[in-house]
Design an enzyme around this catalytic site. Structure first.
Site, mmCIF file in Angstrom:
data_model
loop_
_atom_site.group_PDB
_atom_site.id
_atom_site.type_symbol
_atom_site.label_atom_id
_atom_site.label_comp_id
_atom_site.label_asym_id
_atom_site.label_seq_id
_atom_site.Cartn_x
_atom_site.Cartn_y
_atom_site.Cartn_z
ATOM 1 N N ARG A 50 0.838 -1.211 0.000
ATOM 2 C CA ARG A 50 0.000 0.000 0.000
ATOM 3 C C ARG A 50 0.875 1.265 0.000
ATOM 4 N NH1 ARG A 50 -4.510 0.548 4.555
ATOM 5 N NH2 ARG A 50 -2.694 1.006 5.831
ATOM 6 N N LYS A 149 -2.612 7.203 1.467
ATOM 7 C CA LYS A 149 -2.338 7.425 2.886
ATOM 8 C C LYS A 149 -1.262 8.506 2.964
ATOM 9 C CE LYS A 149 -2.233 4.552 6.954
ATOM 10 N NZ LYS A 149 -3.251 5.273 7.702
ATOM 11 N N GLU A 182 -16.179 6.151 5.778
ATOM 12 C CA GLU A 182 -15.416 5.450 6.818
ATOM 13 C C GLU A 182 -15.241 6.398 7.990
ATOM 14 O OE1 GLU A 182 -11.294 4.772 5.950
ATOM 15 O OE2 GLU A 182 -11.131 6.605 4.784
HETATM 16 N N1 PXG Z 1 -9.162 4.655 7.288
HETATM 17 C C1 PXG Z 1 -8.238 5.598 7.471
HETATM 18 C C2 PXG Z 1 -8.501 6.974 7.022
HETATM 19 C C3 PXG Z 1 -7.025 5.257 8.077
HETATM 20 O O1 PXG Z 1 -6.088 6.175 8.262
HETATM 21 C C4 PXG Z 1 -7.822 2.981 8.306
HETATM 22 C C5 PXG Z 1 -8.987 3.371 7.678
HETATM 23 C C6 PXG Z 1 -7.650 1.544 8.687
HETATM 24 O O2 PXG Z 1 -6.738 0.936 7.803
HETATM 25 P P1 PXG Z 1 -5.816 -0.296 8.244
HETATM 26 O O3 PXG Z 1 -5.019 -0.604 7.019
HETATM 27 O O4 PXG Z 1 -4.979 0.180 9.395
HETATM 28 O O5 PXG Z 1 -6.740 -1.381 8.617
HETATM 29 C C7 PXG Z 1 -6.808 3.932 8.509
HETATM 30 C C8 PXG Z 1 -5.535 3.575 9.176
HETATM 31 C C9 PXG Z 1 -3.495 6.887 13.954
HETATM 32 C C10 PXG Z 1 -3.416 5.919 12.836
HETATM 33 O O6 PXG Z 1 -2.427 7.320 14.396
HETATM 34 C C11 PXG Z 1 -4.523 5.548 12.110
HETATM 35 C C12 PXG Z 1 -4.366 4.648 11.050
HETATM 36 C C13 PXG Z 1 -3.172 4.136 10.780
HETATM 37 C C14 PXG Z 1 -2.108 4.505 11.514
HETATM 38 C C15 PXG Z 1 -2.211 5.404 12.550
HETATM 39 O O7 PXG Z 1 -4.588 7.216 14.400
HETATM 40 N N2 PXG Z 1 -5.460 4.337 10.344
#
Ligand code: PXG
Length: 290
Positions: A50, A149, A182
């Site tokens: 990713r 991201k 989301e």
């Molecule tokens: N949506 C968004 C906008 C994200 O940033 C997810 C969904 C979940 O994705 P994964 O691949 O982790 O299942 C994310 C990921 C934080 C933090 O510091 C948040 C994420 C990743 C890393 C850190 O709050 N969210």
């Protein structure tokens, strides 16, 4: 703590980036949040895949191969004696000049931090969490695509602030058409009549790695999972609701915009998926220690 920056380790005090780094000046860069469980880095390949997709979308050339970054993540965990923890991987556009032009940035920087994880309070998992929909919408695909991201998370931060103002820890973000996209850092699922539903990626969701894993677990467990457009009405009338993310794992939701979801406690299918997810995290992943 030993922090990896461009091939070298620095102490927390000495781990610094330039004020001319375009990651700081313009949010020009990308990141990943990864977890280690039981001495293994969970879904490492998927996170690095990713990362490369995000890089491609913003025309950023990562200064290392996929394999080299996987090795660097594992080595940084080992250097910090991590068995269970949280890994933040950041690639910035690098040091440039004042002015947007990314061509002035000579070389992207790769940063890896391996630390402890900050979790939601235990009560959210035990009793479920309350969330709200907020006014800030998910970015349009033809603006900064929400699948990237990127280091520019201000849109999500604004949504988080709006949730905090409403006394909640997480926000449901809708897209410009009013469909559910989301949360600010988690994907969302509902359960209705024994089937699972989650918004399609085209609604403006991140291609969540936990989302994918949970969908696979659900299908293996005999559940149907589909990805239709969902509205707030669908959320309010769900039997169960939960969020997924690397940090949150699977967290039950029991109230949305003041409406009690299902019976107002974490649902049975949510619990089953949580249990299977935890079992998988214990045995799967890239080993840190041989
Ligand atoms: N949506 C968004 C906008 C994200 O940033 C997810 C969904 C979940 O994705 P994964 O691949 O982790 O299942 C994310 C990921 C934080 C933090 O510091 C948040 C994420 C990743 C890393 C850190 O709050 N969210």
């Amino acid at each position: 703590m030993k922090i990896f920056i461009d091939g070298k380790y620095y102490s927390e005090r000495d781990a610094k980036v330039s004020v001319f780094d375009h990651g700081l000046l313009y949010g020009d860069g990308i990141f990943e949040g990864i977890r280690a469980y039981n001495g293994r880095v969970f879904r490492l390949k998927e996170h690095i895949d990713r990362l490369f997709c995000s890089a491609k979308a913003i025309l950023l050339k990562i200064p290392a191969s996929h394999a080299a970054i996987m090795r660097a993540v594992v080595e940084t965990c080992r250097a910090n004696r991590i068995r269970n923890g949280y890994i933040r991987l950041v690639v910035t556009r690098g040091v440039g000049t004042l002015g947007l032009n990314p061509n002035r940035c000579k070389r992207p920087s790769l940063i890896i931090i391996a630390d402890k994880i900050q979790l939601y309070p235990e009560s959210f998992y035990a009793r479920g969490m309350e969330i709200v929909t907020v006014p800030t919408t998910r970015n349009l695909h033809n603006a900064v695509n929400p699948a990237i991201k990127s280091l520019n998370y201000l849109n999500n931060i604004l949504a988080k602030i709006e949730a905090n103002h409403a006394g909640c820890e997480e926000a449901i973000m809708l897209n410009a058409e009013g469909f559910v996209a989301e949360c600010t850092g988690d994907n969302v699922f509902i359960v209705k009549e024994g089937q699972l539903f989650t918004p399609p990626l085209s609604a403006g969701a991140l291609y969540g790695i936990t989302r994918r894993t949970v969908m696979d677990i659900a299908v293996e467990s005999g559940y149907t999972v589909s990805e239709p457009n969902l509205t707030r009405y669908d959320l309010f009338n769900a039997d169960e609701c939960f969020l997924t993310g690397t940090g949150a794992e699977i967290v039950p939701v029991t109230k949305i915009d003041g409406r009690i979801i299902g019976r107002g406690r974490p649902g049975q299918i949510t619990r089953e998926l949580e249990e299977k997810y935890h079992a998988l995290t214990k045995i799967s992943g890239e080993p840190i220690y041989q």
